[in-house]
Design an enzyme around this catalytic site. Structure first.
Site, short mmCIF file in Angstrom:
data_model
loop_
_atom_site.label_atom_id
_atom_site.label_comp_id
_atom_site.label_asym_id
_atom_site.label_seq_id
_atom_site.Cartn_x
_atom_site.Cartn_y
_atom_site.Cartn_z
N LYS A 177 43.28 29.00 15.48
CA LYS A 177 44.61 28.68 16.02
C LYS A 177 44.54 28.43 17.52
O LYS A 177 45.24 27.58 18.04
CB LYS A 177 45.62 29.78 15.69
CG LYS A 177 46.06 29.77 14.23
CD LYS A 177 47.28 30.64 13.99
CE LYS A 177 47.83 30.44 12.58
NZ LYS A 177 48.99 31.27 12.27
N LYS A 272 43.05 25.28 4.90
CA LYS A 272 44.04 25.75 3.93
C LYS A 272 45.39 25.11 4.23
O LYS A 272 45.63 24.67 5.37
CB LYS A 272 44.14 27.27 3.95
CG LYS A 272 44.84 27.82 5.18
CD LYS A 272 45.21 29.26 5.00
CE LYS A 272 46.23 29.70 6.04
NZ LYS A 272 47.57 29.23 5.81
N LYS A 275 51.95 26.41 7.03
CA LYS A 275 53.29 26.07 7.53
C LYS A 275 53.20 25.44 8.90
O LYS A 275 53.96 24.55 9.24
CB LYS A 275 54.14 27.34 7.64
CG LYS A 275 54.81 27.75 6.36
CD LYS A 275 55.68 28.96 6.61
CE LYS A 275 54.97 30.25 6.32
NZ LYS A 275 54.42 30.95 7.45
P1 ATP Z 1 51.12 29.78 9.59
O1 ATP Z 1 50.49 28.43 9.58
O2 ATP Z 1 52.32 29.86 10.47
O3 ATP Z 1 50.13 30.90 9.85
P2 ATP Z 1 50.93 30.21 6.78
O4 ATP Z 1 51.19 29.06 5.88
O5 ATP Z 1 49.51 30.58 7.03
O6 ATP Z 1 51.72 29.99 8.13
P3 ATP Z 1 51.74 32.97 6.66
O7 ATP Z 1 53.18 33.29 6.91
O8 ATP Z 1 50.77 33.16 7.76
O9 ATP Z 1 51.69 31.45 6.14
O10 ATP Z 1 51.23 33.78 5.41
C1 ATP Z 1 52.14 34.31 4.42
C2 ATP Z 1 51.35 34.67 3.17
O11 ATP Z 1 50.91 33.49 2.50
C3 ATP Z 1 50.07 35.47 3.47
O12 ATP Z 1 49.93 36.44 2.45
C4 ATP Z 1 48.97 34.46 3.38
O13 ATP Z 1 47.74 35.04 3.02
C5 ATP Z 1 49.50 33.53 2.29
N1 ATP Z 1 49.00 32.18 2.45
C6 ATP Z 1 49.16 31.38 3.53
N2 ATP Z 1 48.61 30.18 3.33
C7 ATP Z 1 48.04 30.23 2.09
C8 ATP Z 1 47.31 29.28 1.31
N3 ATP Z 1 47.05 28.05 1.77
N4 ATP Z 1 46.91 29.63 0.08
C9 ATP Z 1 47.17 30.87 -0.40
N5 ATP Z 1 47.86 31.83 0.29
C10 ATP Z 1 48.30 31.51 1.52
MG MG Z 2 49.06 32.16 8.46
#
Ligand code: ATP
Ligand code: MG
Length: 323
Positions: A177, A272, A275
C-alpha cells in the site's frame, strides 16, 4: 516501567474502567446498534455517542459469554466486493448462530490512506446496510462502528509500546500500500495499522477471527503480540502485583475459508480484488447490476488456460469464453 505498563493491562477485567465501559457498549447490540449507525452527526467521524454508565457490567455472566467469541470487520473504504463477501461476510452468517459474534465497521482503519470525510460517513452506513442485507442478524451478533468504542484506540496505544518496530516493517500489506501511495507521503498509521487490528481482536478476548488470506500475516502478528504481552506482563509477574495471574490476552486463531479466501482482481491477475483499487473494473461490487457484472467479466484479464480454476484458497476466473 514494567510495573506501570502492567497496571494498564488488567483494566480489561475491571468493570469500572473506561475501557470496560466501552467494551460493555460494544457487546450490548440492542442498545447500541441504532445509535451507533444512525445517530451520529454527519460532520463528525469520531464522536462517540455511547452514554452507558460505568456501573454497567463489562461482560455479563450469561450463558452467551461462555460461547467462543468471534470478531471481524470490513473497512468502509469503498464498495464491498465479491472478495469481501466470500472471504469474510458470507462466513459470518453461519457463525453468528453458534458463536458470540461481534462484527464492526472498522472506520479507523479506513483513514490510514487519504479519505474524504463525507464519503467515509456514507461508506460507514452503506457497509452496515450491506452487513444486514447479507444476513447479519443484530439479534444474534453485535454490530457497531469501531471509532464509537474508544477502547480500541486506548488499547492500541498500550500494545504499540510492546510492539517491536521490526515486526511492522515486515508487513507485506504496508509495503504494497505504501508503494502504491508513494512512499514519501504515507502516514504513520498505515505502518501501525496491524497494532490497531490486534487491539480490535484482543480487546474482546476473541477466540477466532474469520478473515481472507490477505489478513493472515496481520493475524499472526496479533497472536505474537498477545503472547509477548502475556510473557512480559502476565503470569506470576501480574499475580505479584495483585492481579489474577495467568494469561492477559487470549491468543486468537484465524478462520480462513477453504475457498474464496483470495479472490483476484479482474484487471491484474497478480493482485487480490480490493475496495481501494482505483479501477472499478477490477472488482465485482455486491451492488453492481447483473449487466455491469457481465460486462466486467467479459472484459477481465484472463489466464492463457480456459475454464474456471478452484484452488484451495484461491478463486480465479480464467476464461471470458465461458460466458
Ligand atoms: P482495502 O483495499 O481498503 O484494504 P479490502 O477490499 O482489502 O479493502 P478490507 O476491508 O481490508 O477489504 O477487508 C475486509 C475483509 O475482507 C477481510 O477479512 C479481508 O481478509 C477480506 N478480503 C479483502 N479482500 C479480499 C479478497 N480479494 N478475497 C477474499 N477476502 C478478501
Ligand atoms: Mg484490505
Amino acid at each position: 516501567m514494567a510495573r506501570s505498563l502492567l497496571s494498564h493491562f488488567p483494566i480489561l477485567s475491571n468493570s469500572t474502567s473506561p475501557l470496560a465501559s466501552s467494551l460493555s457498549c460494544a457487546i450490548a447490540p440492542s442498545k447500541c446498534f441504532p445509535r451507533h449507525l444512525f445517530g451520529r452527526p454527519k460532520a463528525s467521524s469520531f464522536q462517540c455517542l455511547c452514554t452507558l454508565s460505568v456501573s454497567e457490567p463489562a461482560v455479563p455472566e450469561t450463558s452467551s459469554s461462555v460461547r467462543k467469541r468471534i470478531v471481524s470487520g470490513v473497512q468502509p473504504t469503498g464498495s464491498i466486493h465479491l472478495g469481501n463477501y466470500l472471504g469474510a461476510i458470507k462466513n459470518w452468517i453461519e457463525l453468528q448462530n453458534s458463536y458470540d459474534t461481534l462484527f464492526f465497521i472498522v472506520d479507523l482503519h479506513a483513514i490510514t490512506l487519504p479519505y474524504e470525510t463525507q464519503q467515509l460517513a456514507k461508506s460507514t452506513r452503506d457497509t452496515a446496510a450491506i452487513y444486514l442485507a447479507c444476513g447479519v442478524d443484530t439479534s444474534k451478533a453485535s454490530v457497531f462502528v469501531q471509532s464509537h468504542v474508544r477502547a480500541h484506540v486506548e488499547l492500541m496505544w498500550l500494545l504499540s509500546s510492546a510492539t517491536p518496530i521490526g515486526w511492522l516493517n515486515k508487513m507485506i500489506q504496508f509495503k504494497e500500500k505504501s508503494r502504491k501511495a508513494g512512499d514519501e507521503n504515507v502516514s504513520v498509521s498505515l505502518l501501525t495499522y496491524p497494532v490497531l487490528m490486534a487491539s480490535d481482536i484482543l480487546l474482546y478476548q476473541s477466540d477466532f477471527v474469520p478473515v481472507g488470506e490477505d489478513q493472515k500475516q496481520h493475524l499472526e502478528l496479533t497472536r505474537e503480540l498477545a503472547e509477548r504481552v502475556n510473557y512480559l506482563y502476565g503470569g506470576r509477574k501480574w499475580k505479584k502485583l495483585g492481579g489474577r495471574g495467568g494469561a492477559i490476552f487470549k491468543v486468537p486463531e484465524p478462520l480462513i475459508p477453504p475457498a474464496g479466501a483470495r479472490v483476484m482482481s479482474l484487471t491484474d491477475g497478480l493482485s487480490k480484488m480490493s475496495k481501494s483499487s482505483p479501477s472499478d473494473q477490477s472488482r465485482i461490487n455486491l451492488l453492481d447490476s447483473k449487466d455491469v457484472i457481465a460486462n466486467k467479466i467479459k472484459r477481465c484479464k484472463t489466464d492463457s488456460s480456459t475454464g474456471l480454476i478452484f484452488a484451495p484458497s484461491t478463486f480465479i476466473i480464467s476464461a471470458v469464453s465461458m460466458l
